[in-house]
Design a protein around this motif. Structure first.
Motif, PDB file in Angstrom:
ATOM      1  N   ARG A 185       2.830  -1.944  -7.080  1.00 50.61           N
ATOM      2  CA  ARG A 185       1.842  -1.064  -7.752  1.00 50.61           C
ATOM      3  C   ARG A 185       1.922  -1.235  -9.272  1.00 50.61           C
ATOM      4  O   ARG A 185       0.898  -1.272  -9.943  1.00 50.61           O
ATOM      5  CB  ARG A 185       2.079   0.410  -7.379  1.00 50.61           C
ATOM      6  N   GLY A 232      -1.432   0.658  10.563  1.00 49.45           N
ATOM      7  CA  GLY A 232      -0.199   0.305   9.849  1.00 49.45           C
ATOM      8  C   GLY A 232       0.842   1.407   9.915  1.00 49.45           C
ATOM      9  O   GLY A 232       0.505   2.570  10.165  1.00 49.45           O
ATOM     10  N   TYR A 260      -8.283  -2.246   6.341  1.00 49.59           N
ATOM     11  CA  TYR A 260      -8.012  -1.728   5.000  1.00 49.59           C
ATOM     12  C   TYR A 260      -7.630  -2.883   4.064  1.00 49.59           C
ATOM     13  O   TYR A 260      -8.135  -2.998   2.939  1.00 49.59           O
ATOM     14  CB  TYR A 260      -6.884  -0.679   5.045  1.00 49.59           C
ATOM     15  N   SER A 263       6.318   1.352   4.529  1.00 53.20           N
ATOM     16  CA  SER A 263       5.271   0.323   4.469  1.00 53.20           C
ATOM     17  C   SER A 263       5.286  -0.326   3.095  1.00 53.20           C
ATOM     18  O   SER A 263       5.685   0.312   2.105  1.00 53.20           O
ATOM     19  CB  SER A 263       3.913   0.994   4.694  1.00 53.20           C
ATOM     20  N   HIS A 305      -1.823 -12.081   3.596  1.00 55.03           N
ATOM     21  CA  HIS A 305      -1.073 -10.954   4.150  1.00 55.03           C
ATOM     22  C   HIS A 305      -1.926 -10.234   5.201  1.00 55.03           C
ATOM     23  O   HIS A 305      -1.446  -9.916   6.294  1.00 55.03           O
ATOM     24  CB  HIS A 305      -0.668 -10.021   2.990  1.00 55.03           C
ATOM     25  N   GLY A 348       2.222   2.616   7.479  1.00 55.33           N
ATOM     26  CA  GLY A 348       1.941   3.492   6.340  1.00 55.33           C
ATOM     27  C   GLY A 348       0.704   4.361   6.572  1.00 55.33           C
ATOM     28  O   GLY A 348       0.338   5.171   5.704  1.00 55.33           O
ATOM     29  N   SER A 398      -2.592   3.308   7.361  1.00 56.48           N
ATOM     30  CA  SER A 398      -3.946   2.780   7.108  1.00 56.48           C
ATOM     31  C   SER A 398      -4.502   2.177   8.392  1.00 56.48           C
ATOM     32  O   SER A 398      -3.798   2.081   9.401  1.00 56.48           O
ATOM     33  CB  SER A 398      -3.898   1.685   6.040  1.00 56.48           C
ATOM     34  N   HIS A 426      11.359  -9.126   2.670  1.00 54.01           N
ATOM     35  CA  HIS A 426      10.867  -8.058   1.784  1.00 54.01           C
ATOM     36  C   HIS A 426      11.708  -7.977   0.517  1.00 54.01           C
ATOM     37  O   HIS A 426      11.189  -7.771  -0.580  1.00 54.01           O
ATOM     38  CB  HIS A 426      10.859  -6.705   2.512  1.00 54.01           C
TER      39      HIS A 426
HETATM   40  C1  HEM Z   1       5.235  -8.131   9.967  1.00 47.39           C
HETATM   41  C2  HEM Z   1       5.018  -8.111   8.686  1.00 47.39           C
HETATM   42  C3  HEM Z   1       4.097  -7.162   7.996  1.00 47.39           C
HETATM   43  C4  HEM Z   1       3.183  -6.297   8.508  1.00 47.39           C
HETATM   44  C5  HEM Z   1       2.812  -6.082   9.964  1.00 47.39           C
HETATM   45  C6  HEM Z   1       2.571  -5.604   7.399  1.00 47.39           C
HETATM   46  C7  HEM Z   1       1.618  -4.641   7.522  1.00 47.39           C
HETATM   47  C8  HEM Z   1       1.021  -3.965   6.475  1.00 47.39           C
HETATM   48  C9  HEM Z   1      -0.015  -2.980   6.598  1.00 47.39           C
HETATM   49  C10 HEM Z   1      -0.648  -2.558   7.907  1.00 47.39           C
HETATM   50  C11 HEM Z   1      -0.293  -2.531   5.368  1.00 47.39           C
HETATM   51  C12 HEM Z   1      -1.316  -1.445   4.986  1.00 47.39           C
HETATM   52  C13 HEM Z   1      -0.624  -0.131   4.716  1.00 47.39           C
HETATM   53  C14 HEM Z   1      -0.101   0.477   5.991  1.00 47.39           C
HETATM   54  O1  HEM Z   1      -0.877   1.093   6.723  1.00 47.39           O
HETATM   55  O2  HEM Z   1       1.098   0.337   6.247  1.00 47.39           O
HETATM   56  C15 HEM Z   1       0.541  -3.234   4.454  1.00 47.39           C
HETATM   57  C16 HEM Z   1       0.515  -3.071   3.093  1.00 47.39           C
HETATM   58  C17 HEM Z   1       1.285  -3.794   2.234  1.00 47.39           C
HETATM   59  N1  HEM Z   1       2.239  -4.706   2.547  1.00 47.39           N
HETATM   60 FE1  HEM Z   1       2.642  -5.434   4.373  1.00 47.39          FE
HETATM   61  N2  HEM Z   1       3.115  -6.059   6.239  1.00 47.39           N
HETATM   62  C18 HEM Z   1       4.059  -7.010   6.554  1.00 47.39           C
HETATM   63  C19 HEM Z   1       4.836  -7.726   5.668  1.00 47.39           C
HETATM   64  C20 HEM Z   1       4.820  -7.561   4.317  1.00 47.39           C
HETATM   65  C21 HEM Z   1       5.663  -8.269   3.387  1.00 47.39           C
HETATM   66  C22 HEM Z   1       6.690  -9.342   3.725  1.00 47.39           C
HETATM   67  C23 HEM Z   1       5.376  -7.776   2.167  1.00 47.39           C
HETATM   68  C24 HEM Z   1       6.049  -8.203   0.902  1.00 47.39           C
HETATM   69  C25 HEM Z   1       6.459  -7.320   0.027  1.00 47.39           C
HETATM   70  C26 HEM Z   1       4.354  -6.795   2.304  1.00 47.39           C
HETATM   71  C27 HEM Z   1       3.782  -6.077   1.265  1.00 47.39           C
HETATM   72  C28 HEM Z   1       2.782  -5.170   1.412  1.00 47.39           C
HETATM   73  C29 HEM Z   1       2.132  -4.541   0.288  1.00 47.39           C
HETATM   74  C30 HEM Z   1       2.432  -4.768  -1.195  1.00 47.39           C
HETATM   75  C31 HEM Z   1       1.196  -3.676   0.798  1.00 47.39           C
HETATM   76  C32 HEM Z   1       0.222  -2.809   0.007  1.00 47.39           C
HETATM   77  C33 HEM Z   1      -1.115  -3.542  -0.052  1.00 47.39           C
HETATM   78  C34 HEM Z   1      -2.206  -2.717  -0.698  1.00 47.39           C
HETATM   79  O3  HEM Z   1      -2.281  -1.494  -0.484  1.00 47.39           O
HETATM   80  O4  HEM Z   1      -3.005  -3.317  -1.434  1.00 47.39           O
HETATM   81  N3  HEM Z   1       4.032  -6.685   3.622  1.00 47.39           N
HETATM   82  N4  HEM Z   1       1.337  -4.102   5.143  1.00 47.39           N
END
Ligand code: HEM
Length: 366
Positions: free
Chosen positions: A128, A312, A321, A120, A299, A314, A316, A46
């Protein structure tokens, strides 16, 4: 003495502030329970993303500065293309890095996931900023919270996002640069009728090929011919400004009429010396949009693998989503759609000599 001072030596670790950088990994599992081996990877990946986001913002900001003027210099276009190409290379890295994260198994992720709520990637301020700078509009976002997405941030960060939302985005700046292209209003060049004639030729060839195909039955031929007819209507509407504006008001199209015609001309005549750079610029932007979409998709796929149908951290719906954002958060989709309007090179209307000459050496904005 003072002039020597600026060349004082510095140590590698001091220059890179490694003491800060390497002291910024503190697994919560270690702090709050039993240390989970995989959490270090999760933190570092991250952090690396955030560093690359910073670099991409740095590049986009500089390109936007070049386009904030009414008179974009050709030299700037070359620099803009190089910087946007760099952003594209970074995006490729960001997509690839997901492979590293996927060496962590879903069950290992569960060893520390409970310590992360409600943190999240959804709360990534830099991500953003990047989206808003490119031109993703608030009203286009898929919302899963009752509050605006930026309410997740500190008051200063919220102000920054609000300011960015109000300012011209890269999309807006490129659009007005396209609108200023002088040659789209060139007198005496019957581009429109010549182009439509070439389109009819192309569609006729396609229609003949369908009708003569031995592999299609009569029903299939009829269906294909109807689809071809729809494409023909689509082409005829290209030069209908009123229709175009109607499409914009219905949210089906975003790029203005004049900018769309300029983008079409640039793509068609992209081999003319003065249009080569503009053409590369449009292609680089289209690629950037595609790579960002690829990242979103990759992703979302990784999230499905890690979480399945779990929601998630966060809040969602998780994978669902994220897949919605893949489809709906594309910013430069109208640039991709220009491909619909392409015709074979051999059918492209010949430019009048005087225009050819103009595009051969000098190019100035209004
Ligand atoms: C095990 C690894 C990961 C999981 C399970 C995961 C899961 C999620 C989920 C479920 C969301 C939707 C929002 C929520 O409900 O939380 C999210 C959003 C996001 N994640 Fe990850 N994530 C992971 C790794 C990463 C990594 C390495 C990055 C790099 C920065 C990242 C960047 C983001 C971003 C930028 C969003 C916002 C996307 C949007 O709203 O368009 N995530 N993630």
């Amino acid at each position: 003495m003072s002039s020597d001072k600026k060349y004082t030596s510095i140590h590698y670790a001091t220059y890179l502030e490694l003491h800060k950088l390497l002291d910024a990994q503190h697994p919560r599992s270690k702090e709050l329970g039993q240390e989970a081996h995989e959490e270090t990877l999760f933190i570092i990946i991250h952090q690396v993303y955030e560093l690359w986001f910073k670099q991409m913002i740095h590049e986009i900001e500089s390109v936007m500065t070049m386009f904030r003027t009414n008179n974009v210099h050709e030299r700037n276009i070359d620099e803009a293309v190089l910087r946007l190409e760099r952003v594209n290379e970074i995006l490729k890295l960001l997509i690839q890095q997901i492979n590293v994260l996927e060496t962590m198994t879903p069950i290992d992720f569960l060893e520390f996931r409970a310590y992360l709520f409600p943190a999240s990637g959804f709360q990534s301020f830099q991500f953003r900023c990047f989206e808003v700078m490119l031109g993703l509009k608030l009203e286009k976002r898929i919302a899963y919270t009752s509050h605006k997405y930026y309410k997740e941030f500190s008051p200063e960060e919220q102000l920054t996002i609000e300011e960015l939302e109000k300012s011209l985005s890269l999309f807006d700046l490129i659009q007005s640069w396209l609108e200023r292209m002088p040659f789209i209003h060139f007198e005496g060049f019957e581009f429109k009728s010549k182009y439509l004639h070439a389109v009819e030729n192309m569609l006729k060839k396609e229609s003949d090929a369908i009708m003569q195909s031995e592999y299609l039955n009569s029903h299939e031929k009829e269906m294909r011919a109807k689809m071809n007819g729809d494409v023909s209507t689509f082409f005829k509407n290209i030069f209908n400004e009123e229709f175009h504006n109607q499409q914009i008001s219905e949210g089906k199209v975003r790029l203005s009429y004049n900018a769309s015609i300029a983008a079409l001309m640039i793509q068609l005549y992209g081999t003319e010396p003065l249009l080569q750079l503009p053409c590369r610029l449009l292609n680089t932007i289209t690629e950037m949009d595609e790579l960002l979409t690829n990242w979103r998709y990759r992703h979302a796929q990784m999230v499905m693998r890690m979480l399945g149908r779990k929601t998630g951290t966060g809040g969602s719906s998780g994978h669902e989503y994220l897949m919605e954002t893949v489809k709906k958060h594309q910013i430069f989709i109208d640039f991709h759609n220009i491909s619909t309007l392409m015709i074979p090179r051999s059918d492209i209307p010949e430019l009048p000599d005087v225009l050819k000459k103009e595009l051969g050496f000098s190019f100035s904005q209004k």
